[in-house]
Design a protein around this motif. Structure first.
Motif, PDB file in Angstrom:
ATOM      1  N   ILE A  49       7.023  -1.339 -13.599  1.00 10.79           N
ATOM      2  CA  ILE A  49       7.427  -0.193 -12.775  1.00 10.79           C
ATOM      3  C   ILE A  49       6.995  -0.430 -11.339  1.00 10.79           C
ATOM      4  N   THR A  50       7.937  -0.236 -10.420  1.00 10.46           N
ATOM      5  CA  THR A  50       7.656  -0.405  -8.995  1.00 10.46           C
ATOM      6  C   THR A  50       8.128   0.826  -8.235  1.00 10.46           C
ATOM      7  N   TRP A  51       7.221   1.432  -7.461  1.00 11.69           N
ATOM      8  CA  TRP A  51       7.544   2.583  -6.614  1.00 11.69           C
ATOM      9  C   TRP A  51       7.621   2.131  -5.159  1.00 11.69           C
ATOM     10  N   THR A  52       8.678   2.577  -4.455  1.00 10.90           N
ATOM     11  CA  THR A  52       8.810   2.265  -3.031  1.00 10.90           C
ATOM     12  C   THR A  52       9.115   3.537  -2.250  1.00 10.90           C
ATOM     13  N   PHE A  53       8.862   3.469  -0.940  1.00  8.65           N
ATOM     14  CA  PHE A  53       9.129   4.612  -0.061  1.00  8.65           C
ATOM     15  C   PHE A  53       9.917   4.151   1.153  1.00  8.65           C
ATOM     16  N   THR A  58       9.188   0.177   1.237  1.00  3.96           N
ATOM     17  CA  THR A  58       7.796  -0.269   1.271  1.00  3.96           C
ATOM     18  C   THR A  58       7.155   0.046  -0.074  1.00  3.96           C
ATOM     19  N   LYS A  59       6.593  -0.965  -0.721  1.00  2.00           N
ATOM     20  CA  LYS A  59       5.984  -0.760  -2.038  1.00  2.00           C
ATOM     21  C   LYS A  59       4.720   0.084  -1.899  1.00  2.00           C
ATOM     22  N   ILE A  60       4.642   1.171  -2.700  1.00  2.00           N
ATOM     23  CA  ILE A  60       3.473   2.042  -2.637  1.00  2.00           C
ATOM     24  C   ILE A  60       2.731   2.130  -3.973  1.00  2.00           C
ATOM     25  N   GLY A  79      -1.755   3.722   6.482  1.00  2.37           N
ATOM     26  CA  GLY A  79      -2.599   4.581   5.645  1.00  2.37           C
ATOM     27  C   GLY A  79      -2.054   5.977   5.444  1.00  2.37           C
ATOM     28  N   ARG A  80      -0.750   6.138   5.556  1.00  6.59           N
ATOM     29  CA  ARG A  80      -0.138   7.463   5.447  1.00  6.59           C
ATOM     30  C   ARG A  80      -0.479   8.162   4.135  1.00  6.59           C
ATOM     31  N   PHE A  81      -0.550   7.402   3.047  1.00  4.22           N
ATOM     32  CA  PHE A  81      -0.787   8.002   1.727  1.00  4.22           C
ATOM     33  C   PHE A  81      -2.225   7.819   1.238  1.00  4.22           C
ATOM     34  N   THR A  99       0.356  17.146   0.051  1.00  2.00           N
ATOM     35  CA  THR A  99       1.529  16.644   0.771  1.00  2.00           C
ATOM     36  C   THR A  99       1.544  17.058   2.238  1.00  2.00           C
ATOM     37  N   ARG A 100       2.182  16.218   3.040  1.00  6.01           N
ATOM     38  CA  ARG A 100       2.344  16.453   4.473  1.00  6.01           C
ATOM     39  C   ARG A 100       3.817  16.318   4.828  1.00  6.01           C
ATOM     40  N   THR A 101       4.191  16.861   5.961  1.00  8.78           N
ATOM     41  CA  THR A 101       5.600  16.789   6.360  1.00  8.78           C
ATOM     42  C   THR A 101       6.051  15.348   6.546  1.00  8.78           C
ATOM     43  N   THR A 102       5.115  14.458   6.888  1.00  9.89           N
ATOM     44  CA  THR A 102       5.463  13.046   7.070  1.00  9.89           C
ATOM     45  C   THR A 102       5.746  12.343   5.744  1.00  9.89           C
TER      46      THR A 102
END
Length: 251
Positions: A49-53, A58-60, A79-81, A99-102
């Motif tokens: 399983i791979t999550w990206t944003f 971008t892999k997260i 470092g957003r997350f 969560t943030r708006t970004t």
């Protein structure tokens, strides 16, 4: 011709199995947590399983049970997350906390097993918390339609600051009187309203976005009290009889 048709059907089916994509729209208020589901009941040994944003992607986060990989990459994108990504070890679902708006944007998960690859996409919108509307007297616009106090108007202003993607509205009871909408971020909004001083109807100002709202009810007696001005119109004195008459008019 028949062989070509069968080959075409097979290719379409293979494309759906390997590259099948399902989209889901999710919305939350800033500060809440949101979970993006993989729709997997339980991961198998060879599942990857791979999550990206975003785009480019971008892999997260990543899970590879066969290689004992179970990781979140919350230091990417400056470092957003950081410290806000959680992976479910059993299903591979991803939770974003605080969560943030970004955090708004496109999230993609690729689920690869021994037979196929399935892709899910999530369009996440994180809305800022709504402020409470402020109703104030708009003294610069006060007007009087006649000399009768019952027909004098009270000019009001409903205001909010630092908002985006919202609608600001005036209601009389449950009936919409006026509204204004904006899609920009961090903007100030004001919406005027005129009511009669001695009106008994219920008014409210509402700010809302697609998932929540804030309401302020108007207290007419507090904001629209009528100041009485006393003017002496006539003065008559009759010294002979000892009576003095005063006539007053109230505005």
């Amino acid at each position: 011709m028949k062989k070509m048709f069968c080959f075409f059907v097979f290719c379409c089916f293979w494309h759906l199995v390997v590259f099948g994509v399902e989209d889901e729209v999710k919305s939350v208020t800033e500060g809440e947590s949101v979970t993006l589901q993989t729709h997997v009941t339980e991961l198998q040994t060879r599942d990857l399983i791979t999550w990206t944003f975003g785009y480019p992607e971008t892999k997260i986060a990543e899970i590879n049970r066969e290689d004992a990989i179970f990781s979140t990459y919350d230091d990417v994108l400056d470092g957003r997350f950081r410290d806000r990504l959680e992976l479910d070890n059993q299903t591979g679902s991803l939770t974003i906390t605080d969560t943030r708006t970004t955090d708004s944007g496109l999230y993609t998960v690729n689920i690869k097993d021994t037979k196929s690859t399935t892709t899910y996409r999530f369009n996440l919108t994180v809305y800022a918390r709504l402020p409470v509307p402020v109703i104030s007297r708009n003294s610069s616009q006060c007007s009087s339609s006649s000399s009768s106090s019952s027909q004098q108007n009270c000019s009001l202003l409903c205001s909010v600051v630092n908002v985006g993607h919202v609608t600001l509205s005036w209601y009389k009871g449950n009936s919409l009187l006026s509204s204004i909408s904006v899609s920009d971020l961090s903007i100030s909004l004001s919406l005027p309203l005129e009511v009669e001083y001695q009106e008994k109807n219920s008014y409210s100002c509402v700010i809302n976005n697609p998932i929540t709202n804030q309401t302020t009810h108007l207290d007419i007696s507090k904001l629209c009290h009528l100041s009485k001005k006393i003017s002496v119109v006539s003065f008559s004195s009759y010294f002979q009889t000892g009576y003095i008459f005063f006539s007053f008019f109230f505005f």
